[in-house]
Design a protein around this motif. Structure first.
Motif, PDB file in Angstrom:
ATOM      1  N   ASP A 105       0.882  -1.215   0.027  1.00 30.09           N
ATOM      2  CA  ASP A 105      -0.046  -0.088  -0.040  1.00 30.09           C
ATOM      3  C   ASP A 105       0.885   1.444   0.043  1.00 30.09           C
ATOM      4  O   ASP A 105       0.590   2.143  -0.796  1.00 30.09           O
ATOM      5  CB  ASP A 105      -0.997   0.065   1.284  1.00 30.09           C
ATOM      6  CG  ASP A 105      -1.811  -1.219   1.308  1.00 30.09           C
ATOM      7  OD1 ASP A 105      -2.437  -1.666  -0.020  1.00 30.09           O
ATOM      8  OD2 ASP A 105      -2.381  -1.602   2.293  1.00 30.09           O
ATOM      9  N   THR A 106       2.233   1.002   0.784  1.00 31.65           N
ATOM     10  CA  THR A 106       2.754   2.495   0.825  1.00 31.65           C
ATOM     11  C   THR A 106       3.452   2.885  -0.564  1.00 31.65           C
ATOM     12  O   THR A 106       3.629   3.799  -1.003  1.00 31.65           O
ATOM     13  CB  THR A 106       3.801   2.291   2.043  1.00 31.65           C
ATOM     14  OG1 THR A 106       3.342   2.069   3.163  1.00 31.65           O
ATOM     15  CG2 THR A 106       4.927   3.396   2.224  1.00 31.65           C
ATOM     16  N   LEU A 107       4.106   1.643  -0.977  1.00 33.30           N
ATOM     17  CA  LEU A 107       4.709   1.774  -2.336  1.00 33.30           C
ATOM     18  C   LEU A 107       3.920   2.248  -3.428  1.00 33.30           C
ATOM     19  O   LEU A 107       4.041   3.082  -4.352  1.00 33.30           O
ATOM     20  CB  LEU A 107       5.175   0.541  -2.864  1.00 33.30           C
ATOM     21  CG  LEU A 107       6.619   0.086  -2.054  1.00 33.30           C
ATOM     22  CD1 LEU A 107       7.033  -1.313  -2.511  1.00 33.30           C
ATOM     23  CD2 LEU A 107       7.789   1.103  -2.288  1.00 33.30           C
ATOM     24  N   ALA A 140       7.260   1.940 -12.923  1.00 34.15           N
ATOM     25  CA  ALA A 140       7.089   1.131 -11.790  1.00 34.15           C
ATOM     26  C   ALA A 140       5.761   0.659 -11.803  1.00 34.15           C
ATOM     27  O   ALA A 140       5.606  -0.511 -11.458  1.00 34.15           O
ATOM     28  CB  ALA A 140       7.646   1.958 -10.832  1.00 34.15           C
ATOM     29  N   ARG A 141       4.646   1.660 -12.051  1.00 37.13           N
ATOM     30  CA  ARG A 141       3.419   1.270 -11.764  1.00 37.13           C
ATOM     31  C   ARG A 141       3.005   0.118 -12.526  1.00 37.13           C
ATOM     32  O   ARG A 141       2.174  -0.729 -12.353  1.00 37.13           O
ATOM     33  CB  ARG A 141       2.305   2.161 -11.822  1.00 37.13           C
ATOM     34  CG  ARG A 141       0.952   1.988 -11.463  1.00 37.13           C
ATOM     35  CD  ARG A 141       0.024   2.978 -11.143  1.00 37.13           C
ATOM     36  NE  ARG A 141      -0.307   3.815 -12.217  1.00 37.13           N
ATOM     37  CZ  ARG A 141      -1.107   4.866 -12.640  1.00 37.13           C
ATOM     38  NH1 ARG A 141      -1.916   5.380 -11.566  1.00 37.13           N
ATOM     39  NH2 ARG A 141      -1.318   5.484 -13.790  1.00 37.13           N
ATOM     40  N   LEU A 155       4.065   5.904  -5.584  1.00 35.85           N
ATOM     41  CA  LEU A 155       3.953   5.937  -7.045  1.00 35.85           C
ATOM     42  C   LEU A 155       2.833   6.625  -7.605  1.00 35.85           C
ATOM     43  O   LEU A 155       2.965   7.529  -8.464  1.00 35.85           O
ATOM     44  CB  LEU A 155       3.590   4.532  -7.627  1.00 35.85           C
ATOM     45  CG  LEU A 155       5.022   3.515  -7.294  1.00 35.85           C
ATOM     46  CD1 LEU A 155       4.818   2.023  -7.909  1.00 35.85           C
ATOM     47  CD2 LEU A 155       6.398   4.088  -8.059  1.00 35.85           C
ATOM     48  N   ASP A 156       1.673   6.605  -6.943  1.00 33.08           N
ATOM     49  CA  ASP A 156       0.539   7.410  -7.472  1.00 33.08           C
ATOM     50  C   ASP A 156       1.134   9.029  -7.046  1.00 33.08           C
ATOM     51  O   ASP A 156       0.598   9.828  -7.839  1.00 33.08           O
ATOM     52  CB  ASP A 156      -0.707   7.051  -6.512  1.00 33.08           C
ATOM     53  CG  ASP A 156      -1.279   5.781  -6.814  1.00 33.08           C
ATOM     54  OD1 ASP A 156      -0.928   5.228  -8.097  1.00 33.08           O
ATOM     55  OD2 ASP A 156      -1.962   5.214  -6.090  1.00 33.08           O
ATOM     56  N   ILE A 157       1.225   9.046  -5.875  1.00 34.95           N
ATOM     57  CA  ILE A 157       1.838  10.698  -5.644  1.00 34.95           C
ATOM     58  C   ILE A 157       2.882  11.305  -6.748  1.00 34.95           C
ATOM     59  O   ILE A 157       2.662  12.286  -7.269  1.00 34.95           O
ATOM     60  CB  ILE A 157       2.400  10.773  -4.389  1.00 34.95           C
ATOM     61  CG1 ILE A 157       1.423  10.642  -3.145  1.00 34.95           C
ATOM     62  CG2 ILE A 157       3.043  12.105  -4.143  1.00 34.95           C
ATOM     63  CD1 ILE A 157       1.902  10.235  -2.015  1.00 34.95           C
ATOM     64  N   LEU A 158       3.933  10.285  -7.084  1.00 31.61           N
ATOM     65  CA  LEU A 158       4.832  10.658  -8.282  1.00 31.61           C
ATOM     66  C   LEU A 158       3.883  11.004  -9.635  1.00 31.61           C
ATOM     67  O   LEU A 158       4.459  11.901 -10.277  1.00 31.61           O
ATOM     68  CB  LEU A 158       5.957   9.800  -8.376  1.00 31.61           C
ATOM     69  CG  LEU A 158       6.984   9.670  -7.222  1.00 31.61           C
ATOM     70  CD1 LEU A 158       7.812   8.717  -7.363  1.00 31.61           C
ATOM     71  CD2 LEU A 158       7.520  10.957  -6.892  1.00 31.61           C
ATOM     72  N   ALA A 169      11.268  11.257 -13.141  1.00 27.28           N
ATOM     73  CA  ALA A 169       9.855  11.604 -13.226  1.00 27.28           C
ATOM     74  C   ALA A 169       9.061  10.467 -13.822  1.00 27.28           C
ATOM     75  O   ALA A 169       7.883   9.848 -13.285  1.00 27.28           O
ATOM     76  CB  ALA A 169       9.730  12.766 -13.770  1.00 27.28           C
ATOM     77  N   GLN A 170       9.669   9.827 -14.968  1.00 32.56           N
ATOM     78  CA  GLN A 170       8.857   8.722 -15.613  1.00 32.56           C
ATOM     79  C   GLN A 170       9.166   7.406 -14.993  1.00 32.56           C
ATOM     80  O   GLN A 170       8.516   6.476 -15.325  1.00 32.56           O
ATOM     81  CB  GLN A 170       9.625   8.810 -17.135  1.00 32.56           C
ATOM     82  CG  GLN A 170       9.458   9.794 -17.946  1.00 32.56           C
ATOM     83  CD  GLN A 170      10.000   9.874 -19.380  1.00 32.56           C
ATOM     84  OE1 GLN A 170      11.085   9.165 -19.520  1.00 32.56           O
ATOM     85  NE2 GLN A 170       9.541  10.159 -20.315  1.00 32.56           N
ATOM     86  N   SER A 171      10.038   7.394 -13.937  1.00 32.94           N
ATOM     87  CA  SER A 171      10.256   5.819 -13.421  1.00 32.94           C
ATOM     88  C   SER A 171       9.021   5.480 -12.456  1.00 32.94           C
ATOM     89  O   SER A 171       8.533   4.364 -12.385  1.00 32.94           O
ATOM     90  CB  SER A 171      11.495   5.922 -12.408  1.00 32.94           C
ATOM     91  OG  SER A 171      11.202   6.815 -11.449  1.00 32.94           O
ATOM     92  N   ALA A 172       8.412   6.509 -12.260  1.00 36.43           N
ATOM     93  CA  ALA A 172       6.976   6.035 -11.679  1.00 36.43           C
ATOM     94  C   ALA A 172       6.101   5.376 -12.452  1.00 36.43           C
ATOM     95  O   ALA A 172       5.243   4.364 -12.117  1.00 36.43           O
ATOM     96  CB  ALA A 172       6.325   7.264 -10.853  1.00 36.43           C
TER      97      ALA A 172
END
Length: 283
Positions: free
Chosen positions: A112-114, A157-158, A118-121, A151-154
């Motif tokens: 949930d934290t991760l 990652a998702r 990712l959603d915030i980024l 910036a694009q890594s989020a």
């Protein structure tokens, strides 16, 4: 034979044309960038051409307000664009794949934290987040590449998290684990190869976005510093002289559009070629 089967040859030709067109468009810019490593018409700081000279007289596209050859700047800008795209995608892929795989294996509050992180980024626009990172460092091409890649890594990652979770639910993963295969080997042998087709398409799209982001940063003065002739910086400098010397803005603008459209067409062609779901529909 169904209607879908009858259309298959036409669809295949369309997909082939899309991929070929994308490769040609992007390839032209990449070729221009490669040539710039070994040959340039003039030195990047040569101001002997006269201010705002028109095309001709030894200057294919004319000169800018400082007397620098525009074609030389366009070639240098193509190199910066390709370097920014490849560098940013590499950073995004390394960080995004690592975070995505970790998030896919995480459980409970860690997952949930991760996911929330990712959603915030992702909520921050890529260009805005890159501006904040570059502003905290120095305005260089390396800083721009790092900022855009982070910036694009989020986004990467998702996507990886979703794809890995889907693969982990398959029976062959369970069979591999029962046979004694370790998790690292399972990831390398079974998980990553199965998510790679979709991931390649996404990274191709991220390349185009990275090129646009770098141009935006350079336009704002946060990209590669002079004498590096980024397309974004060329567009900014040519603003005031567009009516008298339009080539200074048209040349980098057209090449920027050509590269981004080419990369997006390549991504679209790769999606049709590599996506397992698409292959099953064509079968």
């Amino acid at each position: 034979m169904t209607g879908t089967d009858q259309l298959t040859p036409a669809k295949r030709r369309r997909r082939s044309v899309t991929l070929t067109t994308g490769c040609v468009l992007a390839g032209l810019v990449v070729l221009l960038a490669l040539i710039s490593f070994v040959w340039l018409p003039y030195d990047a700081e040569d101001t002997s051409g006269g201010r705002l000279a028109g095309p001709g007289g030894g200057h294919l596209l004319g000169t800018d307000k400082l007397g620098r050859d525009l074609f030389t700047q366009v070639m240098t800008g193509s190199r910066i664009a390709v370097e920014a795209g490849l560098g940013s995608v590499t950073v995004a892929a390394v960080i995004g794949i690592a975070l995505g795989v970790l998030a896919a294996f995480a459980q409970g509050w860690i997952d949930d934290t991760l996911s929330a992180f990712l959603d915030i980024l992702i909520a921050f626009p890529t260009l805005l987040l890159a501006m904040l990172i570059v502003a905290a460092r120095s305005a260089t091409l390396g800083s721009a590449v790092l900022a855009i890649g982070l910036a694009q890594s989020a986004v990467v990652a998702r996507l990886v998290r979703v794809l890995v979770k889907r693969v982990l639910a398959q029976d062959y993963i369970t069979a591999a684990r029962i046979s004694g295969t370790s998790w690292p080997r399972t990831v390398l042998s079974h998980v990553l190869p199965n998510i790679w087709p979709t991931l390649v398409v996404n990274l191709a799209l991220q390349f185009g976005l990275a090129v646009l982001a770098e141009a935006g940063l350079s336009y704002l003065g946060l990209g590669a510093p002079p004498p590096n002739a980024s397309w974004g910086r060329m567009l900014q400098e040519a603003q005031a002289t567009f009516t008298t010397a339009p080539a200074g803005a048209l040349a980098p603008g057209i090449l920027l559009v050509v590269l981004v459209i080419g990369v997006n067409l390549v991504a679209d062609g790769l999606r049709d070629t590599l996506d397992p779901a698409t292959r099953r529909r064509r079968a």
